[in-house]
Write an enzyme that holds these catalytic residues in place. Structure first.
Site, PDB file in Angstrom:
ATOM      1  N   SER A  78       0.982  -1.013  -0.081  1.00 54.49           N
ATOM      2  CA  SER A  78       0.069  -0.083   0.172  1.00 54.49           C
ATOM      3  C   SER A  78       0.886   1.243   0.093  1.00 54.49           C
ATOM      4  CB  SER A  78      -1.101   0.064   1.390  1.00 54.49           C
ATOM      5  OG  SER A  78      -1.525   1.444   1.183  1.00 54.49           O
ATOM      6  N   LYS A  91      -3.348   3.856   5.947  1.00 57.33           N
ATOM      7  CA  LYS A  91      -3.842   2.513   5.984  1.00 57.33           C
ATOM      8  C   LYS A  91      -2.470   1.657   6.572  1.00 57.33           C
ATOM      9  CE  LYS A  91      -6.154   1.631   1.625  1.00 57.33           C
ATOM     10  NZ  LYS A  91      -5.894   1.245   0.264  1.00 57.33           N
ATOM     11  N   ASP A 102      -7.994  -2.937  -0.166  1.00 62.74           N
ATOM     12  CA  ASP A 102      -8.698  -1.919  -1.140  1.00 62.74           C
ATOM     13  C   ASP A 102      -9.974  -1.477  -0.268  1.00 62.74           C
ATOM     14  OD1 ASP A 102      -8.672  -0.641  -3.559  1.00 62.74           O
ATOM     15  OD2 ASP A 102     -10.717  -1.324  -3.882  1.00 62.74           O
ATOM     16  N   PHE A 155      -7.578   9.426   8.557  1.00 64.94           N
ATOM     17  CA  PHE A 155      -7.236   9.785   7.418  1.00 64.94           C
ATOM     18  C   PHE A 155      -8.221   9.944   6.593  1.00 64.94           C
ATOM     19  CE2 PHE A 155      -7.043   5.778   5.128  1.00 64.94           C
ATOM     20  CZ  PHE A 155      -7.124   4.977   6.240  1.00 64.94           C
TER      21      PHE A 155
HETATM   22  P1  ITT Z   1      -3.278   1.801  -1.814  1.00 60.97           P
HETATM   23  O1  ITT Z   1      -3.930   1.479  -3.077  1.00 60.97           O
HETATM   24  O2  ITT Z   1      -1.948   2.240  -2.178  1.00 60.97           O
HETATM   25  O3  ITT Z   1      -3.393   1.130  -0.613  1.00 60.97           O
HETATM   26  P2  ITT Z   1      -5.266   4.095  -1.826  1.00 60.97           P
HETATM   27  O4  ITT Z   1      -5.360   5.353  -0.999  1.00 60.97           O
HETATM   28  O5  ITT Z   1      -5.040   4.297  -3.378  1.00 60.97           O
HETATM   29  O6  ITT Z   1      -3.938   3.282  -1.450  1.00 60.97           O
HETATM   30  P3  ITT Z   1      -7.615   2.732  -2.096  1.00 60.97           P
HETATM   31  O7  ITT Z   1      -7.452   2.693  -3.484  1.00 60.97           O
HETATM   32  O8  ITT Z   1      -8.014   1.547  -1.659  1.00 60.97           O
HETATM   33  O9  ITT Z   1      -6.482   3.107  -1.421  1.00 60.97           O
HETATM   34  O10 ITT Z   1      -8.593   3.969  -1.627  1.00 60.97           O
HETATM   35  C1  ITT Z   1      -9.241   3.791  -0.600  1.00 60.97           C
HETATM   36  C2  ITT Z   1      -9.665   5.374  -0.151  1.00 60.97           C
HETATM   37  O11 ITT Z   1     -10.667   5.147   0.792  1.00 60.97           O
HETATM   38  C3  ITT Z   1      -8.490   5.842   0.484  1.00 60.97           C
HETATM   39  O12 ITT Z   1      -7.686   6.741  -0.206  1.00 60.97           O
HETATM   40  C4  ITT Z   1      -9.138   6.411   1.850  1.00 60.97           C
HETATM   41  O13 ITT Z   1      -9.255   8.027   1.416  1.00 60.97           O
HETATM   42  C5  ITT Z   1     -10.560   5.864   1.794  1.00 60.97           C
HETATM   43  N1  ITT Z   1     -10.655   5.223   3.080  1.00 60.97           N
HETATM   44  C6  ITT Z   1     -10.290   4.026   3.265  1.00 60.97           C
HETATM   45  N2  ITT Z   1     -10.387   3.413   4.587  1.00 60.97           N
HETATM   46  C7  ITT Z   1     -10.291   4.601   5.248  1.00 60.97           C
HETATM   47  C8  ITT Z   1     -10.369   4.794   6.474  1.00 60.97           C
HETATM   48  O14 ITT Z   1     -10.153   3.731   7.528  1.00 60.97           O
HETATM   49  N3  ITT Z   1     -10.639   6.019   6.934  1.00 60.97           N
HETATM   50  C9  ITT Z   1     -11.066   6.964   6.152  1.00 60.97           C
HETATM   51  N4  ITT Z   1     -10.838   6.882   4.804  1.00 60.97           N
HETATM   52  C10 ITT Z   1     -10.536   5.532   4.083  1.00 60.97           C
END
Ligand code: ITT
Length: 200
Positions: free
Chosen positions: A13, A18, A73, A160
């Site tokens: 990631s 995360k 994801d 976040f």
């Molecule tokens: P990686 O793919 O590198 O892991 P990413 O940020 O691009 O990072 P995602 O494609 O899974 O990850 O996008 C999920 C988004 O949803 C992430 O950027 C967060 O903003 C939001 N999100 C997921 N879990 C969250 C949480 O626990 N609290 C707040 N926002 C969250």
């Protein structure tokens, strides 16, 4: 056959929020490699479901590192927006991953649907699919969810992403206002992690 416990893992990631949360869930005896040290660029997330993108990322990072990898994801589904932003939750924050912009967009899109929304309770949920991928091609993917509602204003500086506008069911504080340890023990990621905990 007894499960062979994982001794070391690469967390695939590029999202620091995360990574912090996942590292906190994993046993302290586990050797954790993360992408902050190795700087492997993220793959393009071509899937249309959380499961597809989670598997795509775990497989990609495992093939790059030749290690057992775990990817996440996740995203937020807002019912009044027909479950948007969903798998596109990160995209709503733009190229620079600015979540002030993403949250503003959420409020704008909701207002288009219902101008009086701030007086209402709008249901939403966070979803997370965690995948562990082994270099021999074996994998396991599990989903976790947490239901809640959208706060009518941003609240709190913890966490976040969309944390400042999500109030989990039965609580009054947003994830952004909660102590990280409180959030980590109830959220979508934890609910997915419980289902794969036996591998560690
Ligand atoms: P990686 O793919 O590198 O892991 P990413 O940020 O691009 O990072 P995602 O494609 O899974 O990850 O996008 C999920 C988004 O949803 C992430 O950027 C967060 O903003 C939001 N999100 C997921 N879990 C969250 C949480 O626990 N609290 C707040 N926002 C969250």
């Amino acid at each position: 056959m007894p499960i062979k416990k994982i001794k070391e893992i690469f967390i695939g990631s590029n999202n620091k929020g995360k990574l912090k949360e996942i590292a906190d869930l994993l046993p302290k005896s586990l050797k954790i490699y993360s992408n902050l040290e190795d700087k492997i660029p993220s793959p393009i997330e071509t899937g249309t479901t959380f499961k597809q993108n989670s598997l795509l990322k775990a497989k990609y990072f495992s093939e790059k590192t030749n290690k057992i990898c775990m990817s996440d994801d996740s995203g937020i589904e807002i019912d009044i927006l027909d479950k948007a932003p969903g798998v596109y939750s990160a995209d709503w924050s733009g190229k620079k991953r600015n979540f002030n912009l993403a949250i503003r967009k959420v409020f704008r899109e909701i207002s288009k649907k219902d101008n009086n929304w701030k007086k209402k309770s709008l249901s939403a949920r966070f979803i997370c699919v965690l995948t562990i991928y082994w270099p021999n091609g074996k994998f396991v993917s599990k989903i976790g969810k947490i239901d809640g509602r959208i706060s009518n204003m941003k609240r709190g500086k913890n966490g976040f992403g969309y944390d400042p506008i999500f109030i989990p069911k039965g609580k009054r504080l947003t994830f952004g206002e909660m102590e990280p340890n409180k959030k980590y023990r109830i959220d979508h990621r934890y609910n997915a992690f419980k289902k794969i905990k036996k591998y560690f």
